[in-house]
Design a protein around this motif. Sequence first.
Motif, PDB file in Angstrom:
ATOM      1  N   ALA A 100       0.830  -1.268   0.159  1.00  0.00           N
ATOM      2  CA  ALA A 100       0.006   0.019  -0.080  1.00  0.00           C
ATOM      3  C   ALA A 100       0.968   1.353   0.068  1.00  0.00           C
ATOM      4  O   ALA A 100       2.193   1.052   0.129  1.00  0.00           O
ATOM      5  CB  ALA A 100      -0.867   0.019   1.422  1.00  0.00           C
ATOM      6  N   GLY A 101       0.099   2.486  -0.270  1.00  0.00           N
ATOM      7  CA  GLY A 101       1.038   3.783  -0.205  1.00  0.00           C
ATOM      8  C   GLY A 101       0.342   4.453  -1.344  1.00  0.00           C
ATOM      9  O   GLY A 101      -0.555   4.098  -2.092  1.00  0.00           O
ATOM     10  N   LEU A 145       5.860  -4.220  -8.235  1.00  0.00           N
ATOM     11  CA  LEU A 145       5.242  -5.196  -8.828  1.00  0.00           C
ATOM     12  C   LEU A 145       5.684  -5.598 -10.252  1.00  0.00           C
ATOM     13  O   LEU A 145       5.727  -6.829 -10.646  1.00  0.00           O
ATOM     14  CB  LEU A 145       3.637  -5.183  -8.827  1.00  0.00           C
ATOM     15  CG  LEU A 145       2.949  -5.970  -7.832  1.00  0.00           C
ATOM     16  CD1 LEU A 145       3.284  -5.958  -6.626  1.00  0.00           C
ATOM     17  CD2 LEU A 145       1.239  -5.558  -8.265  1.00  0.00           C
ATOM     18  N   ASN A 146       5.970  -4.638 -11.117  1.00  0.00           N
ATOM     19  CA  ASN A 146       6.574  -4.903 -12.523  1.00  0.00           C
ATOM     20  C   ASN A 146       7.771  -5.292 -12.477  1.00  0.00           C
ATOM     21  O   ASN A 146       8.347  -6.252 -13.282  1.00  0.00           O
ATOM     22  CB  ASN A 146       6.353  -3.446 -13.206  1.00  0.00           C
ATOM     23  CG  ASN A 146       4.909  -3.030 -13.611  1.00  0.00           C
ATOM     24  OD1 ASN A 146       3.997  -3.969 -13.580  1.00  0.00           O
ATOM     25  ND2 ASN A 146       4.919  -1.813 -13.757  1.00  0.00           N
ATOM     26  N   LEU A 147       8.685  -5.053 -11.522  1.00  0.00           N
ATOM     27  CA  LEU A 147       9.920  -5.528 -11.230  1.00  0.00           C
ATOM     28  C   LEU A 147       9.817  -6.944 -10.687  1.00  0.00           C
ATOM     29  O   LEU A 147      10.564  -7.929 -11.564  1.00  0.00           O
ATOM     30  CB  LEU A 147      10.802  -4.591 -10.413  1.00  0.00           C
ATOM     31  CG  LEU A 147      11.152  -3.289 -10.899  1.00  0.00           C
ATOM     32  CD1 LEU A 147      12.197  -2.665 -10.044  1.00  0.00           C
ATOM     33  CD2 LEU A 147      11.813  -3.269 -12.221  1.00  0.00           C
ATOM     34  N   ALA A 157      -1.198  -8.750  -8.358  1.00  0.00           N
ATOM     35  CA  ALA A 157      -2.350  -8.121  -8.519  1.00  0.00           C
ATOM     36  C   ALA A 157      -2.299  -6.764  -8.409  1.00  0.00           C
ATOM     37  O   ALA A 157      -2.194  -6.246  -7.270  1.00  0.00           O
ATOM     38  CB  ALA A 157      -3.472  -8.652  -7.563  1.00  0.00           C
ATOM     39  N   ASP A 158      -2.322  -5.830  -9.224  1.00  0.00           N
ATOM     40  CA  ASP A 158      -2.374  -4.451  -9.236  1.00  0.00           C
ATOM     41  C   ASP A 158      -3.924  -3.796  -9.148  1.00  0.00           C
ATOM     42  O   ASP A 158      -4.639  -3.824 -10.248  1.00  0.00           O
ATOM     43  CB  ASP A 158      -1.549  -3.942 -10.611  1.00  0.00           C
ATOM     44  CG  ASP A 158      -1.379  -2.437 -10.361  1.00  0.00           C
ATOM     45  OD1 ASP A 158      -1.649  -1.801  -9.298  1.00  0.00           O
ATOM     46  OD2 ASP A 158      -1.113  -1.823 -11.505  1.00  0.00           O
ATOM     47  N   GLU A 159      -4.227  -3.312  -7.990  1.00  0.00           N
ATOM     48  CA  GLU A 159      -5.500  -2.973  -7.924  1.00  0.00           C
ATOM     49  C   GLU A 159      -6.732  -3.824  -8.287  1.00  0.00           C
ATOM     50  O   GLU A 159      -7.543  -3.303  -9.198  1.00  0.00           O
ATOM     51  CB  GLU A 159      -5.887  -1.558  -8.521  1.00  0.00           C
ATOM     52  CG  GLU A 159      -4.747  -0.431  -7.997  1.00  0.00           C
ATOM     53  CD  GLU A 159      -5.051  -0.105  -6.440  1.00  0.00           C
ATOM     54  OE1 GLU A 159      -6.075  -0.446  -5.833  1.00  0.00           O
ATOM     55  OE2 GLU A 159      -4.141   0.871  -5.830  1.00  0.00           O
ATOM     56  N   SER A 180      -0.945  -4.785  -5.162  1.00  0.00           N
ATOM     57  CA  SER A 180      -0.416  -3.283  -4.974  1.00  0.00           C
ATOM     58  C   SER A 180      -2.206  -2.619  -4.964  1.00  0.00           C
ATOM     59  O   SER A 180      -2.885  -2.887  -5.657  1.00  0.00           O
ATOM     60  CB  SER A 180      -0.080  -2.844  -6.220  1.00  0.00           C
ATOM     61  OG  SER A 180      -0.175  -1.400  -6.402  1.00  0.00           O
ATOM     62  N   THR A 181      -2.351  -1.906  -3.779  1.00  0.00           N
ATOM     63  CA  THR A 181      -3.883  -1.459  -3.472  1.00  0.00           C
ATOM     64  C   THR A 181      -3.936  -0.360  -2.754  1.00  0.00           C
ATOM     65  O   THR A 181      -2.836   0.036  -1.856  1.00  0.00           O
ATOM     66  CB  THR A 181      -4.395  -2.637  -2.658  1.00  0.00           C
ATOM     67  OG1 THR A 181      -5.915  -2.285  -2.842  1.00  0.00           O
ATOM     68  CG2 THR A 181      -3.891  -2.920  -1.522  1.00  0.00           C
TER      69      THR A 181
END
Length: 233
Positions: A43-44, A54-56, A172-174, A205-206
């Motif tokens: 988060a952030g 997440l992409n890395l 999982a991105d959002e 990522s959320t």
Amino acid sequence: MPDPFLVEAEGLVKVYRDRSHVPVRALDGISFAVAPGEFTAIAGPSGSGKTTLLNLIGSLDSATAGTIVVAGQDLSLLSRRARAEFRLRNLGFIFQSHNLIPVLSAAENAEFSLLLQGMPARERRRRVLAEFKDLGIEEELTRRRPAKLSGGQQQRVAVARALVSRPKLILADEPTASLDSKTGARLLDKMRDLNMRTRITFLFSTHDPMVIDRARRLVTLRDGQIASDETHA
């Protein structure tokens, strides 16, 4: 002896250049590890580096500095083609923008990674229909292309695509961004149940409190650095 970590990042730095060619440090020396079976949220605030991280981890981008090892593989040593094969065999992705293939039906999108892995058509279809049923995707939607699906329906198809091959790690991105609260809660509970039953590792990522509340670990980023790392009961 198995590796205690599925993801190991050390001193990760990612620098982009904006339109005026000014360097922007999206990640600033992050060291981070994820054990098999975790159900973890990152988060952030916007711009803190969540999606970049997440992409890395997903080998969709390369670090400017530092190392990242996923499932025992140092991603910096892989060619572009080898990265694609690594993603196919080890990772599942749920993107905020769905990223469905517009010329394929919902079912064909969901089974695409299984096709690339060489799974027979009958088994592919069985798995996809079972996943769709679990996610509340009606059978009549299976033949529709993405343009004929609502945003929430597209997102559920994208989730089915990530889950159906039972990868080691799902990024999982959002994932609940385009879903109503009831559908989002149902989806998250399914992922948590799958995590507990199969030990597939989930990394989110959320901004969504529903995701944060269900996570057993919460990593908070701020300005490209880890501000806090907490484990929940």
